[in-house]
Design a protein around this motif. Structure first.
Motif: not given
Ligand code: PLP
Length: 412
Positions: A111, A135, A180, A252
């Motif tokens: 994120q 997303y 994604v 994280r």
């Molecule tokens: C497509 C996608 N990207 C990023 C994330 C965030 O992941 P992270 O926990 O690595 O910040 C998620 C979390 O659900 C996600 O589904």
């Protein structure tokens, strides 16, 4: 439980960009599920019972028993060199992506990488292409930097790159395109090899960055792996990985790899954001990944668990809900994307009816910026046990019954 996410009211004391920020319905659903005994198909979380708690405890004990205080210290913004080494060899061996240590930046979850990429690439009004549906975390990050978000439709083969090519042909000039490609959130779709190559070509021809977000790639339980876009050797792919889904979100820790023209500004931007990701958590991951056989065993366990749960969800839907919902079977990940097939019932009505029966789902409009996907819902099979998945679907079927009875009552 209110289903409406309150818009942030405009307050002249706040920056204008706050007006573009939206609270996340998914996060509110997760919070609602914690407040009352809902069965939740809403959140995309790993299940509590699959966390490698013992392995993490042992690794933490080993780290703290060492005389090396650096695990509790500030560490390089780019990330812990040992973890970067782990990432570089994982990318090479698993995904055929060849990068040097200097091309990888460890982030506080992927994120953060999404936020940083928007921060360094997007000026207000710049175009960002996303999947439709996309997303929510990416939509939030892009909106916060006042991107003009353009959705490109998704089918069973992922983002429709022919549609994107037509938009580009018509003059659309995006700064980035976010996808994604594996078992997307929320669509569950996997982008075909041909479309990945096509997207890489388009990004080169039109000079935009492809943000390839791949937190679910290791959670494949059917079909065969498809080479990532970043393996096609183009110089403008920003590949994001995460340890949230294979180890634990609470750590994280994620990472990005990209060409230097992009990683350097992202490192500088990260210095203003969190200085550095947690050294301790990065070293925990190094401990786990360098424990012989641990990763392979753990990933196998997750894949089997998700495969079984996806099967239960899909077969319960077929038995209990039948043709009222058209559900797509994913090849991995955590999500089933389904379309309501009953005339006169849309996803928000179904979501509200489900909530009355104490089951949480997410309406498709949450994943778009233009109100499309109003007949779709996202169902996550990752968290509930087989018995609870079946019970959740039974409740959903009762939600459908209510809506249909109401509709019949109106029409007679
Ligand atoms: C497509 C996608 N990207 C990023 C994330 C965030 O992941 P992270 O926990 O690595 O910040 C998620 C979390 O659900 C996600 O589904």
């Amino acid at each position: 439980v209110s289903l409406l996410t309150a818009e942030l009211t405009h307050d002249p004391r706040l920056a204008q960009r706050v007006g573009a920020m939206r609270p996340s319905l998914v996060r509110e659903m997760v919070a609602a599920a914690a407040r009352r005994p809902l069965l939740s198909l809403a959140g995309g979380l790993p299940p509590d019972d699959a966390f490698p708690q013992r392995a993490i405890a042992d690794a933490a004990a080993r780290l703290l028993a060492q005389a090396d205080p650096s695990v509790l210290q500030y560490s390089p913004t780019e990330g812990d060199p040992a973890l970067i080494e782990v990432v570089v060899s994982d990318l090479r061996e698993r995904l055929d992506i060849t990068v040097n240590e200097g091309d990888v930046v460890i982030t506080s979850g992927s994120q953060q990488a999404l936020d940083l990429s928007a921060k360094v690439l997007i000026d207000p009004g710049d175009v960002a292409v996303v999947e439709r549906p996309a997303y929510v975390g990416a939509l939030r990050a892009l909106s916060a930097y006042q991107a003009q978000i353009v959705g490109v439709s998704v089918d069973d083969d992922g983002m429709d790159t022919a549609h994107l090519a037509a938009l580009l042909d018509d003059g659309l000039r995006p700064k980035l395109c976010y996808v994604v490609p594996n078992f997307s959130n929320p669509s569950g779709a996997t982008m075909s090899a041909a479309r990945r190559v096509h997207l890489a070509e388009l990004s080169e021809r039109y000079g935009f960055v492809v943000v390839e977000d791949d937190p679910y790639g290791q959670l494949r339980f059917a079909g065969t792996d498809v080479a990532p876009i970043a393996s096609h050797g183009v110089g403008n792919v920003l590949y994001l990985g995460s340890f949230s889904k294979v180890v634990a979100p609470a750590l994280r820790v994620g990472y990005l790899t990209a060409p230097a023209w992009l990683t350097r500004p992202m490192v500088v931007a990260k210095q203003a954001t969190d200085l550095t990701s947690s050294a301790f958590n990065q070293r925990l991951i190094v401990e786990l990944f360098t424990t012989n056989g641990w990763l392979a065993d753990h990933v196998k366990l997750l894949r089997e668990l998700y495969a079984a749960r996806a099967d239960v969800l899909l077969s319960s839907l077929a038995t209990r809900v039948g043709t009222r919902l058209h559900a797509r079977r994913p090849e991995g990940g955590m999500f089933v994307w389904a379309s309501v097939a009953v005339p006169g019932i849309d996803a928000s009505a179904l979501t509200a009816a489900c909530l009355r029966h104490d089951v949480a789902i997410v309406p498709g409009t949450e994943f778009t910026v233009d109100g499309t996907c109003a007949r779709e819902v996202r169902l996550s099979f990752s968290v509930l046990s087989a018995a609870n998945l079946d019970e959740a679907v039974a409740r959903m079927a009762r939600g459908f019954d209510d809506l249909e009875a109401h509709d019949n009552g109106r029409s007679t």
